[in-house]
Structure formats: C-alpha cells, structure tokens
Design a protein around this motif. Structure first.
Motif, PDB file in Angstrom:
ATOM      1  N   THR A 429      91.288  53.902   6.045  1.00 62.41           N
ATOM      2  CA  THR A 429      90.135  53.088   6.464  1.00 62.41           C
ATOM      3  C   THR A 429      89.013  53.918   7.081  1.00 62.41           C
ATOM      4  O   THR A 429      87.839  53.680   6.845  1.00 62.41           O
ATOM      5  CB  THR A 429      90.606  52.028   7.474  1.00 62.41           C
ATOM      6  N   SER A 452      92.854  50.236  -0.358  1.00 65.99           N
ATOM      7  CA  SER A 452      93.057  49.206   0.673  1.00 65.99           C
ATOM      8  C   SER A 452      91.731  48.900   1.337  1.00 65.99           C
ATOM      9  O   SER A 452      90.782  49.680   1.243  1.00 65.99           O
ATOM     10  CB  SER A 452      94.025  49.732   1.725  1.00 65.99           C
ATOM     11  N   LYS A 453      91.701  47.724   2.012  1.00 69.15           N
ATOM     12  CA  LYS A 453      90.537  47.370   2.840  1.00 69.15           C
ATOM     13  C   LYS A 453      89.231  47.518   2.050  1.00 69.15           C
ATOM     14  O   LYS A 453      88.416  48.407   2.283  1.00 69.15           O
ATOM     15  CB  LYS A 453      90.544  48.274   4.096  1.00 69.15           C
ATOM     16  N   ASN A 455      86.882  45.184   1.781  1.00 71.08           N
ATOM     17  CA  ASN A 455      85.783  44.300   2.181  1.00 71.08           C
ATOM     18  C   ASN A 455      84.942  44.849   3.315  1.00 71.08           C
ATOM     19  O   ASN A 455      84.538  44.136   4.213  1.00 71.08           O
ATOM     20  CB  ASN A 455      86.358  42.944   2.573  1.00 71.08           C
ATOM     21  N   MET A 456      84.729  46.136   3.331  1.00 72.25           N
ATOM     22  CA  MET A 456      83.874  46.727   4.360  1.00 72.25           C
ATOM     23  C   MET A 456      82.408  46.459   4.029  1.00 72.25           C
ATOM     24  O   MET A 456      82.079  46.105   2.898  1.00 72.25           O
ATOM     25  CB  MET A 456      84.087  48.240   4.389  1.00 72.25           C
ATOM     26  N   GLU A 460      79.741  51.032   5.895  1.00 70.42           N
ATOM     27  CA  GLU A 460      81.081  51.520   6.268  1.00 70.42           C
ATOM     28  C   GLU A 460      81.777  52.164   5.074  1.00 70.42           C
ATOM     29  O   GLU A 460      82.354  53.238   5.186  1.00 70.42           O
ATOM     30  CB  GLU A 460      81.939  50.355   6.785  1.00 70.42           C
ATOM     31  N   ARG A 464      82.829  55.989   4.558  1.00 70.58           N
ATOM     32  CA  ARG A 464      84.259  56.246   4.343  1.00 70.58           C
ATOM     33  C   ARG A 464      84.454  57.186   3.150  1.00 70.58           C
ATOM     34  O   ARG A 464      85.187  58.188   3.231  1.00 70.58           O
ATOM     35  CB  ARG A 464      84.958  54.903   4.087  1.00 70.58           C
ATOM     36  N   TYR A 491      83.739  47.135  -4.810  1.00 68.88           N
ATOM     37  CA  TYR A 491      83.396  46.966  -3.401  1.00 68.88           C
ATOM     38  C   TYR A 491      81.960  47.429  -3.172  1.00 68.88           C
ATOM     39  O   TYR A 491      81.376  48.130  -4.002  1.00 68.88           O
ATOM     40  CB  TYR A 491      84.368  47.670  -2.463  1.00 68.88           C
TER      41      TYR A 491
END
Length: 582
Positions: A429, A452-453, A455-456, A460, A464, A491
């Motif tokens: 993350t 993973s993750k 929906n930032m 962000e 990342r 995303y």
DNA sequence: GCCGTTTTCGGCCCGACTGTTTTCAGTCG
C-alpha cells in the motif's frame, strides 16, 4: 498475422475447463461444500495445463493426476467423449441464466446473488437494476445504500461494454469460420478485416472480406456454416450472421479486382478511412470500397492496384500496417517515410513473467523452460508471486531460495537456453516492496505489480507506483493500471507521471499480454517511447499454453508503434541481462 | 470434490478491504 494457437487439443482442454468452471459457479449459488467448489476450479486449471489429456483418457489413468479423483475423472471422460456432462445439464436447468450473469457485476459474489435471487426474486440484471433504483436491496441484512450504488455502477460498466468481446475470443471465433470461407472453392482471396486485423483489444464484430465470381454461392456457404446461430441479413455482396459464440460476423464479397480496395475499406478504422479519402480528394482522386479513381470533371477512371501496398503508393504513401490505421499520425509518417519498423512475434527472444507451480502456476520450471525452448525462445523469466499474495501461493523467502536452487539445476540440464530467477513482487500500500532489499538483490529480474487496495485516490496510487519504480532493484512495472477488460476499470493513476518516473529510473513497463489485461494500453506507448521508456511484452502465463498469449501482447506493442529496440525481451539474452544489471 | 506411512475421516489457504455493523459477512486477488 494469426495466432499460431497450440498443438493438439487446446480447444478441447479449454472447453473442458470452461464446463468445470461453470459447474463450480453453479455450486457456489447452490450452497455446495466450498471445498468441492475449489476441487472443480482446481481440476479446470489442471486440465487446461495437461499435455497428455487424450492419452490419459484413453488409458484410464486420469485419476493419477493430482487434483483429479474418481468423480472428476468420470466427468472429464464423459465430456470428452460425448461433449457434455449430464449433471452439468441438470445443474444448468436449476438456475436461470440471468442469475449467473449477475456474478459478472463487480462486487457481487455468490452469497449476495443468492439473496437477490431467492429472497428478492430477481432473475436477471434488469430486474436487479430496478430493485436497486427503488431501494429494495437495502432492506436485506448486510445490504445498504452503498452496495446498491456499487451494483448500479457495475451494471453501468457492463452496459457500456455490451456487445464487445475480448480480442482473443473474437479471433478464435473468426479464424474458425474464416478458414472455411477461405478454402471454399469459389473464393479467390479472403482476409479477416476490421478491428481484429487492426489488433484492437476489444472487438464488436468479425469482418471478413472475400473475392469471388460467384458471390451467391459464397453467401450460401457462409450463412449455412454450422457455427452460425442466426442469419440477420443475406445479400450478394454482404451478409451478417450471429455466431453460436454470440459474436456478430459480416462477410463482404467483391470481385477480385475490387478486393484490395474492399480490404482496405473494411479494415478501417473509420477515422483512418476519412483521412485517406480526404487525401485522395486533394490529389484529384476518389476512394471507396470498390476502388481508387482518378477524377477529371465528371469522368472517373479506376486506378488498378493489385494489393493494398499499391493503393498506398498511388497516394504517395508507404505501406501502413493495419495496426496503425487509427488516424493517429500514421498518414503523415507514411508520407515522410518515418513509419517505425514494427516489432513482430518472431522478434521476441525471451518469455518473461511466467508463474510456475511454486505459486499459482500449473507447470514445473523445467516444463515451462522446455516448452519455451521448443517454441524457439532462448530465455525464460520465472516470476512467481511474493509472500503477501497468499491467495496465489506467494513465496516465502525460504521457498525463494529453494526455487533458485531448482533453477540452477534446470539451467545445468538445458543447452542454449537460460532460465532467469525472477519475481513478481507485490507493491504494498505504501509503495514499498514485499521482500527486504537483501532478498530482492538476489533476483536476476524483478517485476513489481499492484494486487491489492485498488481504490486509492489518483495522487496516492501515482506516488505508490512511483515509489516502487524508484526502488533500485525493480526492473519492470507489471500490469500498470490493473484493468481487466470488460470486467474491471483501471485504478485511478496518472500514467504520464508514472512513465516519466520510469524514464528517470530506467524501469521498463509491461505490456501484459493476457487478453483480459493488455495493459499498458497501446495509446500510451508512443508517450513511453518518446521518453525512452522500454517495454516488456509478457504473457503473465500460468500454464505452458498461456505462453502463446504473447501474440496478443505483440499486437498491442505494434499498435503502440513500437520496434524491437523498444521491447526488452526482443533483445538477445546477453543484452537483456546487461540491461537488468544496469 | 480430493487426499492420505497421521490409511477412510477430517482437513483442505488467507489477508485486506468495504460496507455493514456494533462484531461480522462478503468479495477480491
């Protein structure tokens, strides 16, 4: 141009896998033992990866294969011999097809679909949509307004892509009927045209262009093919059918003299054709699907061309590859002689980003290596998942060490072929990587990917990815936007900033060749090229068969104007390794 | 469903996240 496919029984294996997966889906909706569901899913993957399915069926030794017991062996045998499984047919009838369709909505799994079906009595997506709109979903326990909203968004995504097909599915369906049309005696020349020929990632319909002196015979043959479900239109020059696969297919038949013009016209794109016609007009010519004509007052005279190359030449242009015909600068480049020499499938020297049975792949390292060598490649980069990817059997550091030893052993056995110690390491993350620096240092090849993750916020996610890229051991950024064609949006990320960072840190970006991904998008390739960013075309294979997906990745690279110099795994192994050690 | 020198029942993989809850259910990868 075509997918060389696989030896022997590819379609049979895939079809069997599909039925087993379908049974697993129905089991999910009918409260079956979760481990039974997994057994079916597992068996589907095992069958897909088997090289000796037919022999094992013949000798009755299917149960010796891990994951296949008495029951599944019987099912597989029945399916192979009769084309169906009785139990599957029975299961199919027990649940409305519209309910199964609901599972393709992002965020809706079997548990929720079951409540929607059993308690709220919706049997298709339309009824479900209505329930969301009147706020009926939120009356159930653990359902709320947010879930209603998410379902509506998921339905809207599905609708936006209604009638679109993955290029891989469309191509498979197209080749099947095309081969027959082409071999039909009255047919002189034939080609698959349209967006399949342009190698688009999504395809609405199949376009075939043929030439013949007996168009009616050809049309009768075409509309009578066993693959045809329904004839929508039938004439002497054009017919349209719906195939049993659900894809719409057009056949145009012209005279052999007209063939090159028709092929160009029906290859498109529409935008490219408009620009070409404009150019012709300025040069005192007229262009349509029947020919290129010189125009003098009201006099029109055909300019004979035996193929597309001559058509372009008559318009003062170099030959433009179909992949580039999107009116995105190709005509100007063809005029100036600055078209790139596009990378080809043959240029690819190494297969990288392949999962072995150490994580969620099917085959052993040696099987993958020997298969790749047989296909003519000279190196293979094994890139299994890292430890955080628990769902995919990600490797703990001790397993990594064990795998390295095995790779050393395989390398000793093989002549003129190199297996590289790679990893697909998760980008966590905060942008850090899933192993410590010491372990990462030991790999030949590091692909970093997000799993993973998703929906930032855009800021962000962008930082990342950039943080991961800046890590000194990272060589390639894997499937950079995470999109799954027709099922999940990318995303939010600023890919221009990511590409800028890749340029700064000399990190390549993957074109993931899995037909569900094809990510990096080809539209971003010219920008990457302009920044000097290299591209890796990777199958992300989980079986030996998947290695053939490289075909789809190369198509996207070509659409992105890339040459073999742009593609790191089109370089000889020494050069590739030198680049990795940069 | 499959598997098994723990041989015929009991285990089989799980962590993060979201949207619901007020401790958890469902989905995803």
């Amino acid at each position: 141009m075509f997918y060389r496919g696989n030896d022997n029984y590819l379609m049979d294996r895939r079809e069997i896998a599909q039925v087993l997966d379908d049974m697993a889906v129905i089991f999910e909706l009918t409260d079956e033992n979760p481990f039974k569901i997994r057994a079916y899913q597992n068996a589907a993957r095992v069958v897909e990866g088997m090289s000796d399915l037919e022999e094992r069926i013949a000798s009755g030794s299917l149960t010796e294969v891990p994951g296949i017991g008495k029951n599944l062996a019987d099912h597989i045998t029945e399916l192979y011999k009769t084309g169906k499984i009785k139990e599957h047919e029975r299961l199919r009838k027990s649940i409305p097809p519209g309910v199964i369709d609901m599972l393709s909505i992002q965020g809706l799994g079997p548990k929720r679909v079951k409540i929607i079906y059993k308690e709220l009595k919706a049997t298709d997506i339309g009824q479900l949509e209505l329930l969301c709109r009147v706020g009926a979903i939120r009356t159930r326990k653990h359902f709320g307004p947010k879930i209603e909203e998410n379902i509506l968004q998921g339905i809207s995504y599905l609708r936006r892509h209604l009638g679109e097909h993955l290029s891989s599915n469309a191509l498979a369906a197209a080749v099947e009927i095309f081969e027959k049309v082409k071999r039909h005696p009255p047919v002189k020349r034939a080609e698959i045209a349209g967006s399949i020929r342009r190698r688009k990632e999504l395809v609405k319909d199949i376009d075939i262009v043929a030439s013949s002196d007996a168009p009616k015979k050809v049309m009768d043959f075409f509309t009578g093919l066993p693959e045809v479900e329904k004839v929508e239109a039938k004439g002497e020059t054009k017919s349209n059918v719906i195939l049993k696969s659900g894809i719409s297919a057009d056949l145009r038949v012209v005279s052999d003299k007209e063939f090159p013009y028709a092929l160009h016209h029906f290859t498109g794109s529409k935008e490219h054709n408009i620009a070409m016609r404009g150019r012709a007009q300025k040069m005192g010519m007229k262009m349509n699907e029947y020919g290129l004509f010189s125009v003098r007052g009201k006099q029109e005279k055909i300019i004979p061309c035996k193929d597309e190359t001559e058509i372009f030449a008559r318009l003062g242009l170099e030959y433009i590859e179909p992949e580039l015909r999107e009116d995105m600068g190709e005509i100007a480049a063809a005029e100036n002689g600055t078209l790139p020499k596009l990378v080809t499938e043959k240029d690819v020297k190494g297969i990288i980003h392949v999962h072995s049975n150490y994580s969620d792949g099917i085959n052993t390292i040696e099987e993958l290596a020997r298969y790749s060598q047989k296909l003519g490649y000279s190196y293979l980069g094994i890139c299994d998942h890292s430890q955080s990817a628990g769902y995919a059997g990600g490797l703990k550091p001790a397993e990594v060490k064990k795998q390295w030893e095995e790779i050393n052993e395989v390398n000793k056995k093989l002549k003129g072929f190199t297996v590289l110690k790679g990893i697909e390491v998760d980008i966590l993350t905060n942008g850090s990587l899933d192993y410590n620096d010491e372990l990462l240092e030991g790999f030949d090849l590091v692909i970093a990917s997000v799993h993973s993750k998703f929906n930032m916020t855009e800021e962000e996610m962008t930082s990342r990815l950039i943080k991961a890229i800046s890590h000194p051991n990272v060589d390639i950024l894997g499937h950079p936007t995470g999109r799954l064609l027709l099922s999940r949006e990318a995303y939010k990320v600023d890919m221009h900033k990511v590409i800028d960072a890749a340029a700064k840190y000399n990190v390549a970006i993957e074109i993931n060749a899995n037909p569900h991904r094809l990510d990096l998008d080809w539209r971003l390739c010219p920008y990457a090229h302009s920044k000097g960013v290299k591209i890796a075309v990777c199958p992300d294979a989980h079986t030996t068969d998947n290695i053939h997906d490289i075909f789809f990745g190369v198509g996207i690279a070509r659409k992105g104007w890339l040459t073999k110099e742009d593609v790191v795994n089109a370089w000889p192994v020494e050069e590739f390794i030198r680049w990795l050690k940069k």
